[in-house]
Design an enzyme around this catalytic site. Sequence first.
Site, PDB file in Angstrom:
ATOM      1  N   ASP A  14      -3.925   2.857  13.637  1.00  7.44           N
ATOM      2  CA  ASP A  14      -3.141   3.386  12.651  1.00  7.44           C
ATOM      3  C   ASP A  14      -3.506   4.906  12.566  1.00  7.44           C
ATOM      4  O   ASP A  14      -4.766   5.305  13.244  1.00  7.44           O
ATOM      5  CB  ASP A  14      -2.965   2.603  11.439  1.00  7.44           C
ATOM      6  CG  ASP A  14      -4.347   2.621  10.734  1.00  7.44           C
ATOM      7  OD1 ASP A  14      -5.462   3.316  11.015  1.00  7.44           O
ATOM      8  OD2 ASP A  14      -4.318   1.819   9.524  1.00  7.44           O
TER       9      ASP A  14
ATOM     10  N   ARG B 234       0.984  -1.232  -0.150  1.00  9.13           N
ATOM     11  CA  ARG B 234      -0.025  -0.132   0.107  1.00  9.13           C
ATOM     12  C   ARG B 234       0.719   1.210   0.012  1.00  9.13           C
ATOM     13  O   ARG B 234       1.499   1.574   0.928  1.00  9.13           O
ATOM     14  CB  ARG B 234      -1.002  -0.064   1.344  1.00  9.13           C
ATOM     15  CG  ARG B 234      -1.776   1.143   1.308  1.00  9.13           C
ATOM     16  CD  ARG B 234      -3.099   1.103   2.014  1.00  9.13           C
ATOM     17  NE  ARG B 234      -2.966   1.010   3.439  1.00  9.13           N
ATOM     18  CZ  ARG B 234      -3.707   1.116   4.449  1.00  9.13           C
ATOM     19  NH1 ARG B 234      -5.172   1.291   4.108  1.00  9.13           N
ATOM     20  NH2 ARG B 234      -3.383   1.267   5.926  1.00  9.13           N
TER      21      ARG B 234
END
Length: 505
Positions: free
Chosen positions: A441, A159
């Site tokens: 996150d 990602r």
Amino acid sequence: MSQLASGVEIIAPTDDSILTPEALDFVGRLHRELNPTRLQLLERRHERQLELDAGALPGFLPETRHVREGDWRVAPAPADLQDRRCEITGPVDRKMMINAFNSGARVFMADFEDANSPTWTNVVEGQRNVSDAVRRTISLDTPEKSYRLNDEIATMLIRPRGWHLPERHVLVDGEPISGSLFDFGLVMFRNARELLERGSGPYFYLPKLESHLEARLWAQAFAFAEEELELPAGSIRCTVLIETILAAFEMEEILYELRDHGCALNAGRWDYIFSVIKKFRSRDWVLPDRVQVTMTVPFMRAYTELLVASCHKRGAHAIGGMAAFIPSRKDAAVNEVALAKVREDKERESGDGFDGTWVAHPDLVPVATEVFDGVLGGRPNQVERLREDVVPDAAALLSIPDTPGEVTEAGLHTNVSVGVRYLDAWLHGVGAAAIDNLMEDAATAEISRSQVWQWVRSGRFDEALVRREVELVEAGDEAKELFTQLALAPELVEFLTLPAYTHLE
């Protein structure tokens, strides 16, 4: 400052083994080719926000009706992406990568984005770790343990950072390079051919897209990279995170733009809620405590069911949301309750037709896998389950005011406490932080600070209470000041990672 390739400068310590002149020349050309369009698309984001602020509501696009009504499918998934029943995510940290590869999950998403604090060291070392992982030489020796890859490991997807993020340590013709194109370009240049020779390929997760035009830009990046690196067309495969409310209205169009790259979709739940708050910031659509905004509330249910239906209609995988729980080594009672919730969540996803799901910790791989085994059996996926009962419904996607629940001081306390502590970790170079038995996150910090902003703006709480809550948190002053500025700003800041990035080395 050093210049290793024409027009490309690095204003940070360089590592010639990673940032070779040839690699930097490639990412420089990639940036020059695509950055003008990237900037135009970011300006379009701003324009759409102004339209929403003025009272407009999103809907399914009339100009792309032919795509939604057309007869087409995405390219078939390669062999190592046919079965994605359990995927694990984590930053491009050496130890965490090895543990994720060895976790028993079918797929590992190695993250340069929300789970990675983009210090220059983390970004460069992350590229080294990815390259070592591709070649199966990644290892780590600590005083406590030696880490090596098992014979069987998860398939890796990368990602990169979102379109909005720069990499300020690398200048192309005097301007910061796109973080997306830097991450993507380096991974491609260093690893694409090696991956293909090993029977896999360069596979990516694409974050934060807000339109099919942003997906088209990724398709152009893929085509440019394949041509420049002399790779077969369609070598690159991708999964798009549907984590913005605007993208939810363009899911089939996004699949269409990336159809030659076997596109799949993933339900990014926390960022999706953050997007709802941000996009409708001018409306009094106040959400309750985030713990009450579950996947079963009306607007979230509409989004996830439409995602499955859109994917399967086009032969694409649908991947479910994150289970972020970190099992306790000490408290069996906490584990029992939390694992029951994880199981319930995965049973709902697998029952709705998802082909796989996300977990944040290796200890959750067995329960997620077991649940999907129960539905899939020996099949690799359930793409053939079309969900023709799901009808696209703009009103259902926008049923945000129907969300049940309350705004409480306990919710404020949680948002402030978790948000400040996560920012503190991020500012110290840790992007995946264990907080209160959850792996958090940047998405958690985004929803935390945006909810506080929304609640203050709507009069639920005053600024003084927020400041008192901030002072109660055990964290550094820098994190406290930054969270306070973001949560109490006159206008909602688009992404906290943009101002926070200026604090990193």
